[in-house]
Design a protein around this motif. Structure first.
Motif, mmCIF file in Angstrom:
data_model
loop_
_atom_site.group_PDB
_atom_site.id
_atom_site.type_symbol
_atom_site.label_atom_id
_atom_site.label_comp_id
_atom_site.label_asym_id
_atom_site.label_seq_id
_atom_site.Cartn_x
_atom_site.Cartn_y
_atom_site.Cartn_z
ATOM 1 N N ARG A 197 13.491 71.553 -11.778
ATOM 2 C CA ARG A 197 14.498 72.426 -11.641
ATOM 3 C C ARG A 197 15.793 71.566 -11.236
ATOM 4 N NH1 ARG A 197 13.515 76.437 -6.983
ATOM 5 N NH2 ARG A 197 13.662 74.620 -5.850
ATOM 6 N N ARG A 198 16.615 72.194 -11.896
ATOM 7 C CA ARG A 198 18.112 71.635 -11.880
ATOM 8 C C ARG A 198 19.267 72.336 -11.410
ATOM 9 N NH1 ARG A 198 17.975 66.979 -15.234
ATOM 10 N NH2 ARG A 198 16.241 67.054 -16.744
ATOM 11 N N LEU A 199 20.033 71.812 -10.994
ATOM 12 C CA LEU A 199 21.377 72.749 -10.543
ATOM 13 C C LEU A 199 22.350 72.803 -11.668
ATOM 14 C CD1 LEU A 199 22.677 70.901 -7.459
ATOM 15 C CD2 LEU A 199 21.385 72.958 -7.396
ATOM 16 N N LEU A 200 22.400 73.949 -12.125
ATOM 17 C CA LEU A 200 23.157 74.476 -13.431
ATOM 18 C C LEU A 200 24.748 74.445 -13.303
ATOM 19 C CD1 LEU A 200 20.781 77.333 -14.175
ATOM 20 C CD2 LEU A 200 20.670 75.006 -15.115
ATOM 21 N N VAL A 201 25.133 73.934 -14.046
ATOM 22 C CA VAL A 201 26.774 74.096 -14.209
ATOM 23 C C VAL A 201 27.225 75.588 -14.391
ATOM 24 C CG1 VAL A 201 28.815 73.404 -15.601
ATOM 25 C CG2 VAL A 201 26.981 71.644 -14.966
ATOM 26 N N PRO A 202 27.970 76.080 -13.714
ATOM 27 C CA PRO A 202 28.125 77.371 -14.172
ATOM 28 C C PRO A 202 28.758 77.769 -15.389
ATOM 29 C CG PRO A 202 29.255 76.734 -11.890
ATOM 30 C CD PRO A 202 28.780 75.300 -12.650
ATOM 31 N N ASP A 203 28.966 78.830 -15.645
ATOM 32 C CA ASP A 203 29.207 79.210 -17.223
ATOM 33 C C ASP A 203 30.843 79.176 -17.167
ATOM 34 O OD1 ASP A 203 26.937 80.364 -18.151
ATOM 35 O OD2 ASP A 203 27.315 82.311 -17.296
ATOM 36 N N GLY A 204 31.338 78.859 -18.456
ATOM 37 C CA GLY A 204 32.997 78.396 -18.519
ATOM 38 C C GLY A 204 33.090 77.239 -18.054
ATOM 39 N N MET A 205 32.116 76.309 -17.483
ATOM 40 C CA MET A 205 32.567 75.045 -17.146
ATOM 41 C C MET A 205 31.737 74.016 -17.954
ATOM 42 S SD MET A 205 32.670 74.923 -12.867
ATOM 43 C CE MET A 205 34.327 74.309 -12.613
ATOM 44 N N THR A 206 32.272 72.848 -18.093
ATOM 45 C CA THR A 206 31.714 71.546 -19.126
ATOM 46 C C THR A 206 31.623 70.606 -18.087
ATOM 47 O OG1 THR A 206 33.736 70.898 -19.862
ATOM 48 C CG2 THR A 206 32.805 72.624 -20.925
ATOM 49 N N ALA A 207 30.318 69.648 -18.551
ATOM 50 C CA ALA A 207 30.274 68.421 -17.729
ATOM 51 C C ALA A 207 30.075 67.210 -19.037
ATOM 52 C CB ALA A 207 28.772 68.585 -17.124
ATOM 53 N N PRO A 208 31.381 66.974 -19.261
ATOM 54 C CA PRO A 208 31.335 65.928 -20.355
ATOM 55 C C PRO A 208 30.701 64.482 -20.075
ATOM 56 C CG PRO A 208 33.663 66.403 -19.745
ATOM 57 C CD PRO A 208 32.586 67.520 -19.124
ATOM 58 N N MET A 209 30.750 64.246 -18.660
ATOM 59 C CA MET A 209 30.335 62.921 -18.384
ATOM 60 C C MET A 209 28.694 63.137 -17.740
ATOM 61 S SD MET A 209 33.658 61.399 -16.541
ATOM 62 C CE MET A 209 34.005 62.888 -15.647
ATOM 63 N N GLY A 210 28.178 64.205 -18.189
ATOM 64 C CA GLY A 210 26.829 64.431 -17.688
ATOM 65 C C GLY A 210 26.936 65.021 -16.314
ATOM 66 N N CYS A 211 25.747 65.135 -15.548
ATOM 67 C CA CYS A 211 25.880 65.715 -14.205
ATOM 68 C C CYS A 211 24.564 65.261 -13.298
ATOM 69 C CB CYS A 211 25.745 67.138 -14.334
ATOM 70 S SG CYS A 211 26.650 67.921 -13.188
ATOM 71 N N ASP A 212 25.058 64.511 -12.058
ATOM 72 C CA ASP A 212 24.109 64.227 -11.287
ATOM 73 C C ASP A 212 24.429 64.811 -9.950
ATOM 74 O OD1 ASP A 212 22.903 62.478 -12.875
ATOM 75 O OD2 ASP A 212 23.858 60.487 -11.996
ATOM 76 N N ALA A 213 24.152 64.848 -9.028
ATOM 77 C CA ALA A 213 24.001 65.638 -7.685
ATOM 78 C C ALA A 213 23.732 64.768 -6.454
ATOM 79 C CB ALA A 213 23.362 66.885 -7.563
ATOM 80 N N VAL A 214 24.726 65.022 -5.615
ATOM 81 C CA VAL A 214 24.288 64.328 -4.093
ATOM 82 C C VAL A 214 24.246 65.433 -3.077
ATOM 83 C CG1 VAL A 214 25.514 62.702 -2.466
ATOM 84 C CG2 VAL A 214 26.059 62.520 -4.774
ATOM 85 N N ALA A 215 22.909 65.185 -2.612
ATOM 86 C CA ALA A 215 22.702 66.256 -1.327
ATOM 87 C C ALA A 215 22.990 65.630 0.048
ATOM 88 C CB ALA A 215 21.151 66.631 -1.522
ATOM 89 N N VAL A 216 23.118 66.508 0.983
ATOM 90 C CA VAL A 216 23.275 65.959 2.346
ATOM 91 C C VAL A 216 22.649 67.100 3.189
ATOM 92 C CG1 VAL A 216 25.335 64.525 2.090
ATOM 93 C CG2 VAL A 216 25.696 66.747 2.992
ATOM 94 N N PRO A 217 22.143 66.860 4.689
ATOM 95 C CA PRO A 217 21.443 67.734 5.351
ATOM 96 C C PRO A 217 22.593 69.051 5.432
ATOM 97 C CG PRO A 217 20.853 65.946 6.132
ATOM 98 C CD PRO A 217 21.787 65.552 5.069
ATOM 99 N N ALA A 218 22.153 70.003 5.698
ATOM 100 C CA ALA A 218 23.289 71.194 5.758
ATOM 101 C C ALA A 218 24.487 71.087 6.939
ATOM 102 C CB ALA A 218 22.327 72.619 6.037
ATOM 103 N N ARG A 219 23.879 70.394 7.692
ATOM 104 C CA ARG A 219 24.783 70.228 9.010
ATOM 105 C C ARG A 219 25.875 69.363 8.813
ATOM 106 N NH1 ARG A 219 20.527 67.026 10.051
ATOM 107 N NH2 ARG A 219 20.955 64.776 10.717
ATOM 108 N N PHE A 220 25.833 68.512 7.718
ATOM 109 C CA PHE A 220 26.946 67.647 7.356
ATOM 110 C C PHE A 220 27.833 68.187 6.150
ATOM 111 C CE2 PHE A 220 23.954 63.943 8.167
ATOM 112 C CZ PHE A 220 24.363 63.559 9.360
#
Length: 149
Positions: free
Chosen positions: A28-51
């Motif tokens: 399962r991946r986070l999807l880039v929203p419609d109308g947006m492009t990710a020319p450099m690829g896409c990673d994600a950084v997650a933090v606990p919700a309180r931060f």
């Protein structure tokens, strides 16, 4: 459902979501929203919700941010972990793949998009995000640490 709070998905998005649900073992991946492009690829950084609310005002530019009850996720360009040790309890997700998420989970269980930037690029600049997380967690950035032999 229509109105100001309505979430509109294109046919392409619906097909991507459905394919992900039907493919056994598909991450399962986070999807880039419609109308947006990710020319450099896409990673994600997650933090606990309180931060999450503590990080947002520290950033000069905020890209796509997703959230669920446990975590907030920022999309960053691929390889934004190169030569960086993201401070705990942050989690770096190559390919924006969600950790510990069974492939058969319902697509509705994906974190929801809570911020979408203007323009077509979904990225939060990784260095300001890294510095904000270091500040909040009390971690010294890697380039400021003493060198040991």
């Amino acid at each position: 459902m229509t109105g100001p709070g309505a979430r509109v998905l294109s046919l392409d998005s619906l097909v991507r979501i459905q394919r992900g649900r039907l493919t056994p073992g598909a991450p399962r991946r986070l999807l880039v929203p419609d109308g947006m492009t990710a020319p450099m690829g896409c990673d994600a950084v997650a933090v606990p919700a309180r931060f999450g609310p503590l990080v947002l005002p520290r950033l000069p530019r905020v890209g796509c941010v997703y959230a669920d009850a446990a975590r907030w996720w920022w999309l960053v360009p691929s390889d934004s972990d190169y030569a960086l040790e993201w401070p705990a309890p942050a989690h770096y997700a190559a390919g924006a793949v969600l950790p510990d998420s069974p492939a058969d989970a319902d697509a509705a269980g994906l974190p929801g998009l809570i911020h979408r930037p203007d323009g077509t690029l979904p990225y939060t600049p990784p260095i300001p995000l890294y510095l904000a997380l270091c500040r909040i967690t009390g971690t010294t950035p890697v380039w400021s640490r003493p060198v040991t032999a």
